[in-house]
Motif scaffolding. Structure first.
Motif: not given
Length: 206
Positions: A69-86
Motif C-alpha cells: 500500500d505504501t509503495l503504490r501510494k508513493e508511486i501514484n503521488r510521484r506519477e501524478t506530479r510528473r504528469i502535471g509537469g512537476e
C-alpha cells in the motif's frame, strides 16, 4: 492494516488516478488516458483481493500488504506530479521493489498470481486483433466527469460523459424498478443517452 487506514489509502489512490486521467484527457492524450484508466481498473481488482485476504486466517502477512500500500501510494503521488509537469523523483526503484513484493505475494496466494498475469494491452495491441467491423468501447466513471473511449481497427476517439454519481443513481433506480417488476423504459432511455449519446455518431447504424 486497519479498515479505516485501507479505506483512506484507497481513496488517496483513487483521487490520484482520477487526476491523472483528467490531466491526460485535457491534454488530448487519449490513448494515455485510456491506459491510465485501465491501470486504475487493474489496481482496483488487486486491492479487492487484498481486502478479502485481510482476515485473521489470511495467507499473506499484513506487513507485506501494508508495504505494498505504501509503495503504490508513493508511486501514484510521484506519477501524478510528473504528469502535471512537476519535477519529481524517479519511480524506477519503487517499481522494482513493488515487482519483487508482488512476486512474493503471488507465491503466497494464487489469486494475486492470476491478477498479476493480466498485463494491460496497449491500444496498438488491441487494434491488431480487431477487424474492420469491430468496435470496442471502454468506460471510466469519475467523480467530476466520466469518459468513453471508442477504439476501431485504425482509430481511437473519446467523449466526455456525466459524472459517476448521476450515472450510478440511474443504474440503482433501474435495478430497484426491475426488482419490483415495474417499468424502466424512460429511465433506460435516459441512461442509454448518457452512455451512448455522445458517441452515437461513431457507432454503425443497424
Amino acid at each position: 492494516v486497519s479498515s479505516a487506514l485501507r479505506a483512506s489509502y484507497q481513496s488517496t489512490v483513487s483521487d490520484a488516478y482520477e487526476l491523472a486521467i483528467y490531466v491526460l484527457m485535457a491534454d488530448d492524450r487519449i490513448a494515455d488516458g485510456l491506459a491510465m484508466a485501465e491501470r486504475y481498473r487493474a489496481q482496483t481488482l488487486v486491492d479487492v483481493l487484498a481486502k478479502s485476504d485481510s482476515g485473521t486466517n489470511a495467507s499473506i502477512p499484513l506487513e507485506l500488504l501494508e508495504r505494498r500500500d505504501t509503495l503504490r501510494k508513493e508511486i501514484n503521488r510521484r506519477e501524478t506530479r510528473r504528469i502535471g509537469g512537476e519535477a519529481t523523483e524517479s519511480i524506477a526503484g519503487l517499481l522494482a521493489e513493488l515487482d519483487t513484493l508482488d512476486a512474493r505475494i503471488a507465491s503466497l496466494d494464487p489469486r494475486f498470481a492470476a491478477a498479476g498475469e493480466g498485463r494491460i494491452a496497449s491500444v496498438t495491441e488491441m487494434q491488431s486483433v480487431m477487424d474492420q467491423d469491430s468496435i470496442a468501447i471502454q468506460y471510466f466513471l469519475g467523480r467530476e466527469r466520466s469518459y468513453a473511449w471508442l477504439i476501431t481497427q485504425d482509430s481511437i476517439s473519446a467523449k466526455e460523459l456525466p459524472a459517476r454519481d448521476g450515472i450510478e443513481d440511474q443504474v440503482r433506480e433501474i435495478h430497484d424498478r426491475l426488482s419490483r417488476r415495474t417499468r424502466t423504459g424512460e429511465l433506460t432511455n435516459t441512461l442509454g443517452e448518457a452512455l451512448l449519446g455522445p458517441i452515437a455518431d461513431k457507432l454503425p447504424a443497424y
